[in-house]
Design an enzyme around this catalytic site. Structure first.
Site, PDB file in Angstrom:
ATOM      1  N   ARG A 129      -5.088  14.241 -12.759  1.00 43.38           N
ATOM      2  CA  ARG A 129      -4.368  15.404 -12.253  1.00 43.38           C
ATOM      3  C   ARG A 129      -3.404  14.941 -11.173  1.00 43.38           C
ATOM      4  O   ARG A 129      -3.764  14.143 -10.303  1.00 43.38           O
ATOM      5  CB  ARG A 129      -5.341  16.421 -11.668  1.00 43.38           C
ATOM      6  CG  ARG A 129      -4.681  17.739 -11.250  1.00 43.38           C
ATOM      7  CD  ARG A 129      -5.727  18.685 -10.685  1.00 43.38           C
ATOM      8  NE  ARG A 129      -6.188  18.248  -9.364  1.00 43.38           N
ATOM      9  CZ  ARG A 129      -7.275  18.742  -8.776  1.00 43.38           C
ATOM     10  NH1 ARG A 129      -8.042  19.630  -9.381  1.00 43.38           N
ATOM     11  NH2 ARG A 129      -7.624  18.311  -7.575  1.00 43.38           N
ATOM     12  N   GLY A 163     -14.222   4.042  -0.095  1.00 49.35           N
ATOM     13  CA  GLY A 163     -13.001   3.349  -0.464  1.00 49.35           C
ATOM     14  C   GLY A 163     -13.012   1.861  -0.167  1.00 49.35           C
ATOM     15  O   GLY A 163     -12.363   1.090  -0.881  1.00 49.35           O
ATOM     16  N   GLY A 199      -0.660   8.104  -8.883  1.00 47.50           N
ATOM     17  CA  GLY A 199       0.157   7.094  -8.229  1.00 47.50           C
ATOM     18  C   GLY A 199      -0.412   5.703  -8.419  1.00 47.50           C
ATOM     19  O   GLY A 199      -1.074   5.415  -9.423  1.00 47.50           O
ATOM     20  N   GLY A 200      -0.172   4.827  -7.431  1.00 45.16           N
ATOM     21  CA  GLY A 200      -0.573   3.438  -7.583  1.00 45.16           C
ATOM     22  C   GLY A 200      -2.051   3.252  -7.804  1.00 45.16           C
ATOM     23  O   GLY A 200      -2.474   2.604  -8.772  1.00 45.16           O
ATOM     24  N   ALA A 201      -2.873   3.834  -6.934  1.00 45.87           N
ATOM     25  CA  ALA A 201      -4.320   3.664  -7.080  1.00 45.87           C
ATOM     26  C   ALA A 201      -4.847   4.405  -8.298  1.00 45.87           C
ATOM     27  O   ALA A 201      -5.667   3.871  -9.057  1.00 45.87           O
ATOM     28  CB  ALA A 201      -5.036   4.135  -5.816  1.00 45.87           C
ATOM     29  N   ASP A 216      -5.910  -2.908  -7.702  1.00 50.98           N
ATOM     30  CA  ASP A 216      -6.692  -1.756  -7.251  1.00 50.98           C
ATOM     31  C   ASP A 216      -7.740  -1.346  -8.280  1.00 50.98           C
ATOM     32  O   ASP A 216      -8.896  -1.097  -7.945  1.00 50.98           O
ATOM     33  CB  ASP A 216      -5.778  -0.559  -6.977  1.00 50.98           C
ATOM     34  CG  ASP A 216      -5.076  -0.638  -5.640  1.00 50.98           C
ATOM     35  OD1 ASP A 216      -5.594  -1.312  -4.730  1.00 50.98           O
ATOM     36  OD2 ASP A 216      -4.010  -0.013  -5.497  1.00 50.98           O
ATOM     37  N   PRO A 270       0.346  16.572  -9.026  1.00 46.21           N
ATOM     38  CA  PRO A 270       1.365  17.614  -8.948  1.00 46.21           C
ATOM     39  C   PRO A 270       2.735  17.165  -9.439  1.00 46.21           C
ATOM     40  O   PRO A 270       3.585  18.007  -9.770  1.00 46.21           O
ATOM     41  CB  PRO A 270       1.410  17.960  -7.455  1.00 46.21           C
ATOM     42  CG  PRO A 270       0.881  16.745  -6.761  1.00 46.21           C
ATOM     43  CD  PRO A 270      -0.142  16.184  -7.696  1.00 46.21           C
ATOM     44  N   THR A 326       0.837  -1.193   0.000  1.00 42.72           N
ATOM     45  CA  THR A 326       0.000   0.000   0.000  1.00 42.72           C
ATOM     46  C   THR A 326       0.877   1.250   0.000  1.00 42.72           C
ATOM     47  O   THR A 326       2.093   1.173  -0.193  1.00 42.72           O
ATOM     48  CB  THR A 326      -0.996  -0.040   1.183  1.00 42.72           C
ATOM     49  OG1 THR A 326      -1.933   1.020   1.051  1.00 42.72           O
ATOM     50  CG2 THR A 326      -0.291   0.050   2.522  1.00 42.72           C
ATOM     51  N   LYS A 376       3.772   1.396  -3.845  1.00 42.22           N
ATOM     52  CA  LYS A 376       3.263   0.633  -4.986  1.00 42.22           C
ATOM     53  C   LYS A 376       4.111   0.781  -6.245  1.00 42.22           C
ATOM     54  O   LYS A 376       4.190  -0.145  -7.056  1.00 42.22           O
ATOM     55  CB  LYS A 376       1.809   1.018  -5.265  1.00 42.22           C
ATOM     56  CG  LYS A 376       0.858   0.622  -4.148  1.00 42.22           C
ATOM     57  CD  LYS A 376      -0.564   1.017  -4.456  1.00 42.22           C
ATOM     58  CE  LYS A 376      -1.496   0.682  -3.302  1.00 42.22           C
ATOM     59  NZ  LYS A 376      -2.895   1.033  -3.599  1.00 42.22           N
TER      60      LYS A 376
END
Length: 280
Positions: free
Chosen positions: A159, A248, A138-140, A112, A161, A71, A75
């Site tokens: 989106r 979630g 990122g991963g998710a 995921d 950063p 997690t 990831k």
């Protein structure tokens, strides 16, 4: 209160994260393993990023560790520590499950996205032909984008950063699904059928909102991948504005069949179950 049976033959599946107090996998998967009659246990392991490689190597050298769950924030980094990636992990550059193969190699995959899409479908919002906005690459976020496109989403915008991370993910998505993924513009939240927070924002009470849910269409679904707390600040704010929300925990719940297949957890033996209950 009786806990899980643990013996010298118990197989272990550590969950690696930083932080790790919020992980829900042990509470969800250990009762399943008990129901299946599997002599196995899922346990949380707090791993700082600078120790990840050492911990993964050490754990997977242990003879009774058969796999890992991964997690935030590991990831992406874990993909560099394995020998082979599954299809979803290869596209997203991230993984949330690692197993040791019969020849001793480490194989990683990301479930995921599959869990998120299946959770939405079970809640009556399939992604075919949908427009999806995802905060976080990122991963998710990457997994959700890839699974959404595979499920027939018309358009997925993201989106993040971290411009380099976003560009890398979009390049991999475009190679697989040309012209259907892109960087989110300022008005894309308002165009989306499904608006997703795939960042860690919301895990802590002091976190800012990842986006303003008031910018979503009144008929849009606002979803969060954060599992603890169950009612994140984003979901509370979205519900207060009349938006339909999606929690979630559904993403994890819907990954259970994939984990069973990936790790080789078998279905219950009816005869063994009957003996255990004293019915035979």
């Amino acid at each position: 209160m009786t806990g899980p049976h643990v013996s010298g033959t118990t197989r272990l599946y550590p969950v690696l994260g930083d932080p790790v107090a919020q992980v829900r996998a042990p509470g969800l998967l250990n009762p399943l393993l008990a129901e299946l009659g599997a002599d196995a246990l899922v346990v949380p392991v707090h791993v700082r990023p600078d120790a990840l490689a050492e911990v993964v190597r050490g754990l997977m050298r242990a003879g009774n560790v058969d796999g890992l769950l991964v997690t935030v924030p590991h990831k992406a980094a874990v993909c560099a520590l394995v020998d082979a990636l599954g299809p979803a992990a290869a596209v997203t550059g991230t993984a949330n499950a690692v197993r040791r193969t019969a020849d001793g190699r480490l194989y990683a995959e990301n479930f995921d996205g599959r869990g998120f899409v299946d959770g939405l479908t079970a809640a009556g919002r399939p992604l075919r032909d949908a427009h999806v906005f995802v905060a976080g690459a990122g991963g998710a976020g990457g997994a959700i984008a890839a699974a959404g496109l595979a499920a027939g989403a018309a358009r997925v915008v993201l989106r993040d950063p971290d411009g380099a991370r976003l560009a890398g993910l979009l390049g991999r998505l475009d190679a697989r699904w040309p012209g259907r993924a892109g960087a989110a513009g300022p008005d894309d939240i308002g165009r989306a059928d499904v608006v997703v927070n795939a960042t860690p924002l919301g895990m802590r009470a002091a976190d800012p909102l990842p986006f303003d849910p008031a910018a979503a269409r009144p008929d849009a679904v606002v979803a969060d991948v954060v599992m603890k707390p169950h009612e994140t600040a984003l979901l509370r704010a979205a519900a207060a504005r009349g938006r339909r929300v999606h929690h979630g925990i559904h993403m994890l719940e819907q990954q259970v069949p994939a984990y069973r297949e990936f790790f080789g957890w078998l279905r219950p033996d009816p005869a063994a179950a009957a003996r255990k209950s004293g019915m035979a």
